[in-house]
Design a protein around this motif. Structure first.
Motif, PDB file in Angstrom:
ATOM      1  N   LYS A  19       0.831  -1.205   0.000  1.00  0.00           N
ATOM      2  CA  LYS A  19       0.000   0.000   0.000  1.00  0.00           C
ATOM      3  C   LYS A  19       0.867   1.258   0.000  1.00  0.00           C
ATOM      4  N   ARG A  24      -3.236  -0.813  -4.831  1.00  0.00           N
ATOM      5  CA  ARG A  24      -4.632  -0.592  -4.436  1.00  0.00           C
ATOM      6  C   ARG A  24      -5.309  -1.922  -4.212  1.00  0.00           C
ATOM      7  N   TRP A  25      -6.350  -1.923  -3.374  1.00  0.00           N
ATOM      8  CA  TRP A  25      -7.108  -3.118  -3.022  1.00  0.00           C
ATOM      9  C   TRP A  25      -8.345  -3.213  -3.888  1.00  0.00           C
ATOM     10  N   TRP A  32      -4.741  -7.325  -4.247  1.00  0.00           N
ATOM     11  CA  TRP A  32      -4.055  -6.058  -4.485  1.00  0.00           C
ATOM     12  C   TRP A  32      -3.694  -5.986  -5.965  1.00  0.00           C
ATOM     13  N   PRO A  35      -2.197   0.125  -9.794  1.00  0.00           N
ATOM     14  CA  PRO A  35      -3.092   1.065 -10.476  1.00  0.00           C
ATOM     15  C   PRO A  35      -2.442   1.642 -11.734  1.00  0.00           C
TER      16      PRO A  35
END
Length: 93
Positions: A19, A24-25, A32, A35
């Motif tokens: 993170k 991103r989740w 995960w 992006p």
């Protein structure tokens, strides 16, 4: 432009590190991902062998069986032993 995501194999213990790098989740996929606009090489430690490939889900293992399930009962070898039958307390003759 396609909407494909590069999913990562991030162990739970390393989620904060991923993170912090910008991962991103994806709540729907419960994974995960990298992006758009982020360099996938940054996440190399969590990528699968093929870039862009979604990691295979690990096989679900059944929980270990409790040892008490298959336990055998061993009664004492005292000659005057009488198991409690529930009618009277064992301390009253």
């Amino acid at each position: 432009m396609t909407d494909s995501k590069l999913y990562l194999n991030v162990p739970y213990a390393q989620k904060d590190a991923a993170k912090a790098l910008g991962a991103r989740w994806d709540a729907a996929a419960k994974k995960w991902y990298v992006p758009a606009g982020k360099d996938p090489a940054t996440f190399a430690q969590w990528t699968s062998a093929e870039l862009g490939a979604s990691p295979a889900k690990p096989a679900k293992s059944s929980p270990p069986k409790s040892s008490s399930v298959n336990a055998t009962v061993t009664l004492p070898t005292i000659a005057d032993f009488v198991p409690y039958d529930g009618d009277e307390p064992p301390w009253n003759p």
